[in-house]
Design a protein around this motif. Structure first.
Motif, PDB file in Angstrom:
ATOM      1  N   MET A   1       0.824  -1.208   0.000  1.00 46.64           N
ATOM      2  CA  MET A   1       0.000   0.000   0.000  1.00 46.64           C
ATOM      3  C   MET A   1       0.860   1.260   0.000  1.00 46.64           C
ATOM      4  SD  MET A   1      -2.893   1.221   2.758  1.00 46.64           S
ATOM      5  CE  MET A   1      -1.739   1.724   4.025  1.00 46.64           C
ATOM      6  N   ASN A   2       1.969   1.239   0.757  1.00 53.48           N
ATOM      7  CA  ASN A   2       2.786   2.444   0.881  1.00 53.48           C
ATOM      8  C   ASN A   2       3.340   2.912  -0.451  1.00 53.48           C
ATOM      9  OD1 ASN A   2       2.348   2.564   3.624  1.00 53.48           O
ATOM     10  ND2 ASN A   2       4.208   1.455   4.161  1.00 53.48           N
ATOM     11  N   ASP A   3       3.737   1.959  -1.326  1.00 50.98           N
ATOM     12  CA  ASP A   3       4.299   2.328  -2.615  1.00 50.98           C
ATOM     13  C   ASP A   3       3.267   3.034  -3.487  1.00 50.98           C
ATOM     14  OD1 ASP A   3       6.671   1.227  -1.843  1.00 50.98           O
ATOM     15  OD2 ASP A   3       6.340  -0.691  -2.857  1.00 50.98           O
ATOM     16  N   ARG A   4       2.031   2.633  -3.378  1.00 48.63           N
ATOM     17  CA  ARG A   4       0.971   3.198  -4.209  1.00 48.63           C
ATOM     18  C   ARG A   4       0.407   4.496  -3.657  1.00 48.63           C
ATOM     19  NH1 ARG A   4      -3.891  -0.419  -4.598  1.00 48.63           N
ATOM     20  NH2 ARG A   4      -4.551   1.277  -5.971  1.00 48.63           N
ATOM     21  N   LEU A   5       0.639   4.745  -2.382  1.00 54.40           N
ATOM     22  CA  LEU A   5      -0.103   5.801  -1.701  1.00 54.40           C
ATOM     23  C   LEU A   5       0.039   7.184  -2.341  1.00 54.40           C
ATOM     24  CD1 LEU A   5      -2.002   6.356   0.615  1.00 54.40           C
ATOM     25  CD2 LEU A   5      -0.029   6.633   2.122  1.00 54.40           C
ATOM     26  N   PRO A   6       1.248   7.664  -2.656  1.00 52.19           N
ATOM     27  CA  PRO A   6       1.333   9.011  -3.252  1.00 52.19           C
ATOM     28  C   PRO A   6       0.512   9.151  -4.527  1.00 52.19           C
ATOM     29  CG  PRO A   6       3.496   8.269  -2.531  1.00 52.19           C
ATOM     30  CD  PRO A   6       2.583   7.087  -2.432  1.00 52.19           C
ATOM     31  N   ALA A  19     -14.273  18.675  -8.302  1.00 51.07           N
ATOM     32  CA  ALA A  19     -15.532  18.424  -7.586  1.00 51.07           C
ATOM     33  C   ALA A  19     -16.247  17.219  -8.178  1.00 51.07           C
ATOM     34  CB  ALA A  19     -16.432  19.661  -7.602  1.00 51.07           C
ATOM     35  N   ASP A  20     -15.463  16.218  -8.553  1.00 53.36           N
ATOM     36  CA  ASP A  20     -15.973  15.006  -9.200  1.00 53.36           C
ATOM     37  C   ASP A  20     -16.269  13.964  -8.122  1.00 53.36           C
ATOM     38  OD1 ASP A  20     -16.467  12.713 -10.636  1.00 53.36           O
ATOM     39  OD2 ASP A  20     -14.691  12.898 -11.929  1.00 53.36           O
ATOM     40  N   ARG A  21     -17.465  14.017  -7.596  1.00 54.53           N
ATOM     41  CA  ARG A  21     -17.830  13.144  -6.480  1.00 54.53           C
ATOM     42  C   ARG A  21     -17.846  11.683  -6.885  1.00 54.53           C
ATOM     43  NH1 ARG A  21     -23.933  14.944  -5.125  1.00 54.53           N
ATOM     44  NH2 ARG A  21     -23.922  13.002  -3.937  1.00 54.53           N
ATOM     45  N   GLU A  22     -18.302  11.382  -8.103  1.00 50.78           N
ATOM     46  CA  GLU A  22     -18.396   9.982  -8.532  1.00 50.78           C
ATOM     47  C   GLU A  22     -17.015   9.330  -8.571  1.00 50.78           C
ATOM     48  OE1 GLU A  22     -19.912  12.491 -10.094  1.00 50.78           O
ATOM     49  OE2 GLU A  22     -22.016  12.038  -9.632  1.00 50.78           O
ATOM     50  N   THR A  23     -16.039  10.042  -9.141  1.00 48.67           N
ATOM     51  CA  THR A  23     -14.689   9.483  -9.216  1.00 48.67           C
ATOM     52  C   THR A  23     -14.073   9.337  -7.827  1.00 48.67           C
ATOM     53  OG1 THR A  23     -14.331  10.390 -11.425  1.00 48.67           O
ATOM     54  CG2 THR A  23     -12.366   9.838 -10.145  1.00 48.67           C
ATOM     55  N   ALA A  24     -14.225  10.353  -6.978  1.00 44.11           N
ATOM     56  CA  ALA A  24     -13.638  10.305  -5.640  1.00 44.11           C
ATOM     57  C   ALA A  24     -14.240   9.183  -4.807  1.00 44.11           C
ATOM     58  CB  ALA A  24     -13.828  11.655  -4.942  1.00 44.11           C
ATOM     59  N   VAL A  25     -15.572   9.064  -4.835  1.00 42.75           N
ATOM     60  CA  VAL A  25     -16.232   7.993  -4.076  1.00 42.75           C
ATOM     61  C   VAL A  25     -15.843   6.637  -4.640  1.00 42.75           C
ATOM     62  CG1 VAL A  25     -18.464   6.946  -3.551  1.00 42.75           C
ATOM     63  CG2 VAL A  25     -18.160   9.420  -3.293  1.00 42.75           C
ATOM     64  N   GLY A  26     -15.830   6.525  -5.974  1.00 38.49           N
ATOM     65  CA  GLY A  26     -15.457   5.254  -6.605  1.00 38.49           C
ATOM     66  C   GLY A  26     -14.049   4.832  -6.247  1.00 38.49           C
ATOM     67  N   LEU A  27     -13.131   5.787  -6.211  1.00 42.63           N
ATOM     68  CA  LEU A  27     -11.753   5.476  -5.850  1.00 42.63           C
ATOM     69  C   LEU A  27     -11.681   4.939  -4.425  1.00 42.63           C
ATOM     70  CD1 LEU A  27      -8.706   7.795  -6.618  1.00 42.63           C
ATOM     71  CD2 LEU A  27      -8.861   6.498  -4.498  1.00 42.63           C
ATOM     72  N   ALA A  28     -12.362   5.617  -3.494  1.00 44.86           N
ATOM     73  CA  ALA A  28     -12.325   5.200  -2.090  1.00 44.86           C
ATOM     74  C   ALA A  28     -12.938   3.824  -1.893  1.00 44.86           C
ATOM     75  CB  ALA A  28     -13.040   6.231  -1.218  1.00 44.86           C
ATOM     76  N   LEU A  29     -14.095   3.591  -2.496  1.00 43.91           N
ATOM     77  CA  LEU A  29     -14.750   2.285  -2.339  1.00 43.91           C
ATOM     78  C   LEU A  29     -13.958   1.189  -3.023  1.00 43.91           C
ATOM     79  CD1 LEU A  29     -18.527   3.219  -2.748  1.00 43.91           C
ATOM     80  CD2 LEU A  29     -17.141   3.069  -0.668  1.00 43.91           C
ATOM     81  N   GLY A  30     -13.314   1.532  -4.139  1.00 41.83           N
ATOM     82  CA  GLY A  30     -12.463   0.553  -4.807  1.00 41.83           C
ATOM     83  C   GLY A  30     -11.312   0.111  -3.918  1.00 41.83           C
ATOM     84  N   LEU A  31     -10.755   1.031  -3.149  1.00 46.68           N
ATOM     85  CA  LEU A  31      -9.688   0.666  -2.215  1.00 46.68           C
ATOM     86  C   LEU A  31     -10.193  -0.278  -1.129  1.00 46.68           C
ATOM     87  CD1 LEU A  31      -7.954   4.148  -1.823  1.00 46.68           C
ATOM     88  CD2 LEU A  31      -7.102   2.176  -3.100  1.00 46.68           C
ATOM     89  N   LEU A  32     -11.415  -0.051  -0.660  1.00 45.96           N
ATOM     90  CA  LEU A  32     -12.000  -0.991   0.306  1.00 45.96           C
ATOM     91  C   LEU A  32     -12.109  -2.384  -0.305  1.00 45.96           C
ATOM     92  CD1 LEU A  32     -14.909   1.097   1.903  1.00 45.96           C
ATOM     93  CD2 LEU A  32     -12.718   0.529   2.948  1.00 45.96           C
ATOM     94  N   ASP A  33     -12.505  -2.424  -1.564  1.00 47.98           N
ATOM     95  CA  ASP A  33     -12.666  -3.712  -2.245  1.00 47.98           C
ATOM     96  C   ASP A  33     -11.337  -4.444  -2.422  1.00 47.98           C
ATOM     97  OD1 ASP A  33     -15.392  -3.314  -2.465  1.00 47.98           O
ATOM     98  OD2 ASP A  33     -15.265  -2.448  -4.479  1.00 47.98           O
ATOM     99  N   ASP A  40      -7.615   2.911   6.871  1.00 57.15           N
ATOM    100  CA  ASP A  40      -6.645   3.212   5.815  1.00 57.15           C
ATOM    101  C   ASP A  40      -7.187   4.277   4.865  1.00 57.15           C
ATOM    102  OD1 ASP A  40      -4.926   1.277   6.810  1.00 57.15           O
ATOM    103  OD2 ASP A  40      -5.627  -0.277   5.426  1.00 57.15           O
ATOM    104  N   VAL A  41      -8.425   4.102   4.421  1.00 59.48           N
ATOM    105  CA  VAL A  41      -9.017   5.028   3.454  1.00 59.48           C
ATOM    106  C   VAL A  41      -9.236   6.400   4.093  1.00 59.48           C
ATOM    107  CG1 VAL A  41     -11.009   5.500   1.969  1.00 59.48           C
ATOM    108  CG2 VAL A  41     -10.088   3.169   2.131  1.00 59.48           C
ATOM    109  N   LEU A  42      -9.769   6.400   5.303  1.00 63.62           N
ATOM    110  CA  LEU A  42     -10.109   7.668   5.940  1.00 63.62           C
ATOM    111  C   LEU A  42      -8.872   8.459   6.361  1.00 63.62           C
ATOM    112  CD1 LEU A  42     -13.096   6.457   8.144  1.00 63.62           C
ATOM    113  CD2 LEU A  42     -13.228   7.834   6.067  1.00 63.62           C
ATOM    114  N   VAL A  43      -7.869   7.769   6.896  1.00 66.60           N
ATOM    115  CA  VAL A  43      -6.687   8.461   7.417  1.00 66.60           C
ATOM    116  C   VAL A  43      -5.640   8.693   6.334  1.00 66.60           C
ATOM    117  CG1 VAL A  43      -4.792   8.345   9.089  1.00 66.60           C
ATOM    118  CG2 VAL A  43      -7.072   7.538   9.731  1.00 66.60           C
ATOM    119  N   ASP A  44      -5.300   7.641   5.596  1.00 62.23           N
ATOM    120  CA  ASP A  44      -4.184   7.732   4.651  1.00 62.23           C
ATOM    121  C   ASP A  44      -4.579   8.367   3.324  1.00 62.23           C
ATOM    122  OD1 ASP A  44      -2.541   6.454   6.508  1.00 62.23           O
ATOM    123  OD2 ASP A  44      -3.099   4.465   5.781  1.00 62.23           O
TER     124      ASP A  44
END
Length: 332
Positions: A1-6, A19-33, A40-44
């Motif tokens: 995860m650390n290598d990908r984080l930046p 202000a692209d909510r769909e992309t931002a939400v999709g990215l976050a949920l994809g990380l959960l998946d 991790d998602v909320l803090v990092d």
């Protein structure tokens, strides 16, 4: 995860910049998946991006409108992550609140959801909670702990009052946020049981101090009550500074607010017995003003006005002199 984080954070910032909510939400949920935890998602991701968003506003790269739009998207992302996170059986009840006058609530929401994902029942009271309403709620609900967020150190006097009210009600307080100083150096001075730098820290500290009544009871008094006199003369200082600067009418209210915040920072510095609080706050204002054309010389004029009005208050006078010296060195 650390290598990908930046790269992940940069992609998220690009989405919220649009202000692209769909992309931002999709990215976050994809990380959960892919196996990231809610913390991790909320803090990092979200919290790290918000720090960069604040920096871009502070340095003038983003407007207030851009910052607000991006923060709104991040708020939606936090809600989406929370809705996808299973909550275990509660291990206790924590109340999350922001210091009265503190309207930056997203960081507190991130803490609340991280703590909830760690197995706590969390009641989120939101931004700017008056002390009397908080203590009334504590008597009604009897939580194990209060989590208190403070972003700006000029609100530490209010934080101290809230913590005193909580502890008098038998509920200890875990403090969080940069308003309590580097490494939380001023948290214990205003009565907090502990201070956490991140949402993960808050969850760990709750486990350590989970027993009701831990470190509750009256807060030790301030070393000096001169801060009370400073606050009583707040309006006088503001009016003197506005007269001295004589800003255009359209900027008068903005200047008055900035001066009021500076007086609050002075009072907070006296309350915790550390002039560095005022020095650091003044330094932050110098940095902020440096991005606003024609504004860099105002701060010393304002500090000089503070010194004049508060001349008979020795600690205030001394702390202002420290701040003026630091500002002069910074702007030389």
């Amino acid at each position: 995860m650390n290598d990908r984080l930046p790269a992940v954070v940069e992609g998220y910032l690009e989405a919220v910049d649009r202000a692209d909510r769909e992309t931002a939400v999709g990215l976050a949920l994809g990380l959960l998946d892919t196996g990231w935890s809610a913390a991790d998602v909320l803090v990092d991701l979200v919290a790290a991006a918000q720090r960069e968003i604040g920096l871009r506003w502070q340095t003038g790269r983003w407007s207030i409108a851009q910052e607000h739009a991006a923060t709104h998207v991040s708020d939606l992302v936090v809600s989406a992550v929370a809705s996808r996170t299973p909550v275990p059986t509660p291990r206790g009840h924590a109340v999350m609140a922001c210091v009265e006058g503190e309207w930056h609530a997203l960081a507190a929401r991130i803490v609340a959801e991280t703590v909830r994902a760690a197995g706590w029942r969390v009641t989120f009271l939101g931004a700017s909670v008056p002390a009397r309403h908080l203590v009334s709620y504590l008597h009604q609900t009897g939580p194990d702990m209060v989590l208190l967020s403070c972003v700006q150190p000029n609100r530490l006097v209010r934080a101290a009052r809230m913590i005193e009210a909580c502890r008098s009600a038998g509920v200890p307080v875990i403090a969080g946020g940069p308003g309590f100083g580097p490494e939380g150096r001023w948290a214990t001075a205003v009565g907090a049981t502990a201070w956490g730098a991140t949402a993960r820290d808050a969850a760990r500290l709750l486990d350590r101090h989970r027993h009701p009544g831990f470190a509750a009871g009256p807060v030790r008094p301030a070393g000096s009550d001169e801060y009370v006199a400073v606050l009583r003369r707040r309006r006088e200082v503001v009016e003197r500074a506005v007269r001295a600067v004589a800003p255009p009418p359209e900027h008068a209210e903005e200047l008055a607010t900035a001066v009021a915040h500076l007086v609050d920072a002075l009072a907070a510095a006296i309350r915790v017995g550390d002039p560095q609080l005022l020095v650091d706050f003044a330094g932050w204002q110098v940095e902020l003003l440096s991005t606003r054309p024609g504004r860099t010389g105002l701060l010393d004029t304002v500090l000089a006005g503070c010194a004049s009005v508060l001349a008979e208050h020795p600690t205030a006078r001394d702390y202002v002199q420290h701040a003026r010296a630091a500002v002069a060195e910074t702007t030389a």
